[in-house]
Design a protein around this motif. Structure first.
Motif, PDB file in Angstrom:
ATOM      1  N   MET A  58      92.952  25.378  21.604  1.00 53.27           N
ATOM      2  CA  MET A  58      94.129  24.763  21.275  1.00 53.27           C
ATOM      3  C   MET A  58      93.908  24.433  19.943  1.00 53.27           C
ATOM      4  O   MET A  58      95.232  24.459  19.015  1.00 53.27           O
ATOM      5  N   GLU A  59      93.156  23.850  19.159  1.00 50.37           N
ATOM      6  CA  GLU A  59      92.924  23.384  18.005  1.00 50.37           C
ATOM      7  C   GLU A  59      93.100  24.748  17.141  1.00 50.37           C
ATOM      8  O   GLU A  59      93.689  24.425  15.910  1.00 50.37           O
ATOM      9  N   LEU A  60      92.320  25.753  17.403  1.00 45.70           N
ATOM     10  CA  LEU A  60      92.576  26.988  16.623  1.00 45.70           C
ATOM     11  C   LEU A  60      93.998  27.382  16.486  1.00 45.70           C
ATOM     12  O   LEU A  60      94.561  27.557  15.291  1.00 45.70           O
ATOM     13  N   PHE A  61      95.074  27.269  17.382  1.00 42.89           N
ATOM     14  CA  PHE A  61      96.277  27.626  17.309  1.00 42.89           C
ATOM     15  C   PHE A  61      97.144  26.632  16.375  1.00 42.89           C
ATOM     16  O   PHE A  61      97.844  26.963  15.858  1.00 42.89           O
ATOM     17  N   ASN A  62      96.810  25.335  16.649  1.00 48.26           N
ATOM     18  CA  ASN A  62      97.461  24.379  15.779  1.00 48.26           C
ATOM     19  C   ASN A  62      97.258  24.584  14.373  1.00 48.26           C
ATOM     20  O   ASN A  62      98.020  24.649  13.346  1.00 48.26           O
ATOM     21  N   ASN A  63      95.735  24.952  14.121  1.00 50.01           N
ATOM     22  CA  ASN A  63      95.598  25.188  12.621  1.00 50.01           C
ATOM     23  C   ASN A  63      96.189  26.467  12.281  1.00 50.01           C
ATOM     24  O   ASN A  63      96.593  26.375  11.064  1.00 50.01           O
ATOM     25  N   LEU A  64      96.213  27.302  12.921  1.00 48.32           N
ATOM     26  CA  LEU A  64      97.032  28.540  12.560  1.00 48.32           C
ATOM     27  C   LEU A  64      98.314  28.535  12.219  1.00 48.32           C
ATOM     28  O   LEU A  64      98.963  29.051  11.464  1.00 48.32           O
ATOM     29  N   ALA A  65      99.079  27.615  13.104  1.00 49.44           N
ATOM     30  CA  ALA A  65     100.498  27.318  13.105  1.00 49.44           C
ATOM     31  C   ALA A  65     100.679  26.565  11.797  1.00 49.44           C
ATOM     32  O   ALA A  65     101.542  26.670  11.094  1.00 49.44           O
ATOM     33  N   GLN A  66      99.784  25.493  11.468  1.00 45.08           N
ATOM     34  CA  GLN A  66      99.691  25.096   9.995  1.00 45.08           C
ATOM     35  C   GLN A  66      99.508  25.944   8.869  1.00 45.08           C
ATOM     36  O   GLN A  66     100.381  26.039   7.889  1.00 45.08           O
ATOM     37  N   GLY A  67      98.935  26.925   9.058  1.00 44.59           N
ATOM     38  CA  GLY A  67      98.557  28.161   8.112  1.00 44.59           C
ATOM     39  C   GLY A  67      99.854  28.944   7.753  1.00 44.59           C
ATOM     40  O   GLY A  67     100.196  29.172   6.744  1.00 44.59           O
ATOM     41  N   PHE A  68     100.579  29.191   9.060  1.00 45.68           N
ATOM     42  CA  PHE A  68     101.503  30.060   8.985  1.00 45.68           C
ATOM     43  C   PHE A  68     102.903  29.266   8.165  1.00 45.68           C
ATOM     44  O   PHE A  68     103.747  29.890   7.663  1.00 45.68           O
ATOM     45  N   ALA A  69     102.830  28.066   8.478  1.00 48.31           N
ATOM     46  CA  ALA A  69     103.779  27.341   8.012  1.00 48.31           C
ATOM     47  C   ALA A  69     103.698  27.153   6.192  1.00 48.31           C
ATOM     48  O   ALA A  69     104.736  27.199   5.648  1.00 48.31           O
ATOM     49  N   VAL A  70     102.341  27.296   5.935  1.00 53.28           N
ATOM     50  CA  VAL A  70     102.420  27.353   4.496  1.00 53.28           C
ATOM     51  C   VAL A  70     102.543  28.911   3.927  1.00 53.28           C
ATOM     52  O   VAL A  70     103.221  28.988   2.869  1.00 53.28           O
ATOM     53  N   ALA A  71     101.945  29.792   4.557  1.00 56.13           N
ATOM     54  CA  ALA A  71     101.960  31.157   4.211  1.00 56.13           C
ATOM     55  C   ALA A  71     103.367  31.720   4.191  1.00 56.13           C
ATOM     56  O   ALA A  71     103.900  32.528   3.427  1.00 56.13           O
ATOM     57  N   LEU A  72     104.389  31.311   5.108  1.00 59.63           N
ATOM     58  CA  LEU A  72     105.609  31.791   5.158  1.00 59.63           C
ATOM     59  C   LEU A  72     106.644  31.140   4.419  1.00 59.63           C
ATOM     60  O   LEU A  72     107.924  31.510   4.533  1.00 59.63           O
ATOM     61  N   THR A  73     106.370  30.517   3.442  1.00 58.29           N
ATOM     62  CA  THR A  73     107.300  29.871   2.362  1.00 58.29           C
ATOM     63  C   THR A  73     107.606  31.003   1.589  1.00 58.29           C
ATOM     64  O   THR A  73     107.023  32.157   1.512  1.00 58.29           O
ATOM     65  N   LEU A  74     108.603  31.001   0.802  1.00 61.73           N
ATOM     66  CA  LEU A  74     109.441  32.127   0.198  1.00 61.73           C
ATOM     67  C   LEU A  74     108.475  32.583  -0.939  1.00 61.73           C
ATOM     68  O   LEU A  74     108.079  33.725  -1.344  1.00 61.73           O
ATOM     69  N   SER A  75     107.853  31.382  -1.829  1.00 61.27           N
ATOM     70  CA  SER A  75     106.973  31.759  -2.855  1.00 61.27           C
ATOM     71  C   SER A  75     105.855  32.541  -2.391  1.00 61.27           C
ATOM     72  O   SER A  75     105.207  33.376  -3.133  1.00 61.27           O
ATOM     73  N   ASN A  76     104.867  31.927  -1.438  1.00 69.11           N
ATOM     74  CA  ASN A  76     103.808  32.639  -0.846  1.00 69.11           C
ATOM     75  C   ASN A  76     104.038  34.144  -0.579  1.00 69.11           C
ATOM     76  O   ASN A  76     102.955  34.999  -0.433  1.00 69.11           O
ATOM     77  N   LEU A  77     105.077  34.202   0.331  1.00 67.01           N
ATOM     78  CA  LEU A  77     105.379  35.631   0.886  1.00 67.01           C
ATOM     79  C   LEU A  77     105.629  36.458  -0.269  1.00 67.01           C
ATOM     80  O   LEU A  77     105.211  37.567  -0.365  1.00 67.01           O
ATOM     81  N   PHE A  78     106.401  36.100  -1.292  1.00 63.59           N
ATOM     82  CA  PHE A  78     106.474  36.907  -2.642  1.00 63.59           C
ATOM     83  C   PHE A  78     105.252  37.368  -3.335  1.00 63.59           C
ATOM     84  O   PHE A  78     104.786  38.449  -3.626  1.00 63.59           O
TER      85      PHE A  78
END
Length: 501
Positions: A1-21
């Motif tokens: 469960m901790e893994l999925f929470n961490n990954l969700a936190q990571g996607f919240a960072v990575a899916l910002t417009l600047s990081n996607l670009f």
């Protein structure tokens, strides 16, 4: 469960417009750099590091950009290997053995698409392995004390020269040169200047980014000038691009086997993508019924090394993030970037800066899909970029290098020092001395010295303390074996290259 929470936190960072670009842009630039013969991921990341500072990126954004360039360059290395029989980088050497024969048979498009899918499988599964294994290894790292870290740094020095040089003595010389450069500046313990010769600019030591850009990017410019751009791919043509579904299905088991081999090779300090690609190819050839077809255009001979070297690229990030020890030349450059951004890799990184680690992992997952999309329909575009004249390419590289380094310190002395390191890198390449151990010495020299000093203080000068634990003894044995093994492995690595020539 901790893994999925961490990954969700990571996607919240990575899916910002600047990081996607940045991820998409890094993938595109990395594929271009990887496809240019001779550049490869180490040079590509080193060339573009100054761009991260010129753009004023924060730590997470800079890391997303550079790792996307890293993965993109690993993908791109196959393009010139298949079309020109010129490896884009060293790990792509094995791809030439069957990729170029496929191109000569009129199946260049099939080979490029198949290698792109194989690269995707290897890189994606390696990123998943990084996600699962890195937190575990980070917990194990708490068992490391001064003696264990000293042995670990020694292991990195003994192995990272590895297969990159034809002579282990030259690799050792390069490591000693790097350690010598690391000693320049004020002593951390006594505060006394060492090897500064009265030059105030050297009191803080040599900035490793100046050394990296000089040794990799500037020296590459000197080599291009000397060769007059003879390796540029002018006049390359490509037939109609199709998706060879039958070959992809047949090669999928080979991709999975090669991914496992490459990932393990990437985790081992110094083994890296070159050995991962070689072992994946040889393993696939050994289990194949049609061994004689390898080297004549067998699709599995393309899929296996591409999955292997891309999986090794992901595996090399594991020791860098968890232990602060690079698993390859490119991760040594990425380690320099992290240190410049005041991020210290190690077990505490996962607790203190989880947004950096998991944002990076999420960005890599996204980058893999971006690269798969890019590397099928856009192959023709990348082939066109292969023919960029050196007269256009060289000034661009130099402009980015000078602007980026000057933006870091505003010191003209660093620009002069960068050119000096460029000349040193050019000389090293002429006499076949690997530059990666020099970089490693500059990066880890002070840490290695501090670990040795702490170990001696704790033990009251008893040198046997360096062998006081099972971990340290195991690392010493691995270091010795890692220094000796390439002497025997190197002849094996050269033999398979003969059919593709």
């Amino acid at each position: 469960m901790e893994l999925f929470n961490n990954l969700a936190q990571g996607f919240a960072v990575a899916l910002t417009l600047s990081n996607l670009f940045l991820a998409v842009g890094g993938c595109f630039l990395g594929t271009i750099i990887g496809s240019l013969p001779g550049l490869g991921p180490s040079n590509g990341v080193a060339i573009l590091i100054p761009l991260a500072f010129t753009l004023g990126l924060d730590a997470t954004e800079a890391l997303v950009l550079m790792t996307s360039v890293y993965y993109g360059a690993m993908y791109g290395g196959r393009i010139s290997s298949i079309l020109l029989n010129i490896p884009g980088d060293e790990p792509a050497l094995m791809t030439t053995l069957d990729g170029y024969p496929m191109a000569k048979k009129g199946r260049a498009g099939d080979a490029l698409v198949l290698s792109g899918v194989a690269s995707f499988v290897g890189a994606l599964l390696a990123t998943v392995g990084l996600m699962l294994l890195a937190p575990i290894l980070a917990r194990i790292a708490y068992l490391f004390g001064p003696s264990e870290y000293f042995a670990l740094y020694l292991l990195a020095f003994c192995t990272l020269g590895g297969l990159a040089s034809r002579n282990q003595a030259k690799a050792a010389l390069a490591a000693m040169l790097g350690l010598g450069i690391a000693m320049i500046g004020l002593d951390n313990t006594t505060g006394l200047p060492r090897f500064t010769y009265g030059e105030m600019h050297l009191m803080d030591g040599v900035d490793f980014l100046v050394a990296i850009v000089g040794l990799f990017a500037v020296s590459e410019v000197f080599v291009f000038i000397e060769s007059h751009g003879k390796n540029s791919a002018i006049g390359v043509t490509l037939d109609k691009i199709t998706v060879p579904f039958r070959d992809i299905v047949r090669c999928f088991p080979a991709m999975l086997r090669a991914t496992g081999i490459g990932f393990v090779a990437g985790i081992l300090p110094g083994a890296g993508a070159s050995l991962g690609s070689f072992l994946a190819y040889m393993a696939e050839k050994s289990v194949a019924r049609d061994k004689d077809s390898f080297g004549t255009g067998n699709p599995r001979g393309v899929a296996a090394p591409e999955s292997g070297n891309n999986a090794a690229a992901g595996g090399a990030l594991v020791p860098m993030l968890t232990l602060g020890v690079p698993g390859s030349g490119t991760t040594a450059v990425l380690l320099a970037l992290l240190l410049t951004l005041n991020i210290t890799p190690g077990p505490l990184l996962f607790e203190e800066r989880p947004e950096v680690v998991w944002g990076l992992i999420a960005a890599l997952l996204i980058a893999n899909f971006v690269l798969l999309i890019m590397n099928v329909p856009m192959v023709r575009l990348f082939v066109t970029i292969l023919s960029v004249p050196p007269g256009v390419l060289l000034p661009g590289i130099m402009m980015v290098s000078f602007a980026g380094i000057y933006s870091l310190s505003g010191s003209a002395f660093d620009l002069v020092l960068m050119i000096i390191f460029g000349l040193l890198g050019y000389l090293c390449r002429k006499i076949d001395v690997p530059t990666v151990p020099i970089i490693l010495g500059i990066l880890l020299g002070n840490k290695m010295e501090d670990s040795l000093r702490r170990a001696m203080v704790i033990s009251d000068g008893d040198w046997t303390y360096l062998f006081s634990s099972g971990i340290s003894v195991g690392l010493w044995i691995a270091a010795i074996a890692g220094f000796v093994a390439p002497i025997f492995l190197r002849p094996l690595l050269k033999k398979p290259a003969q059919p593709g020539n």
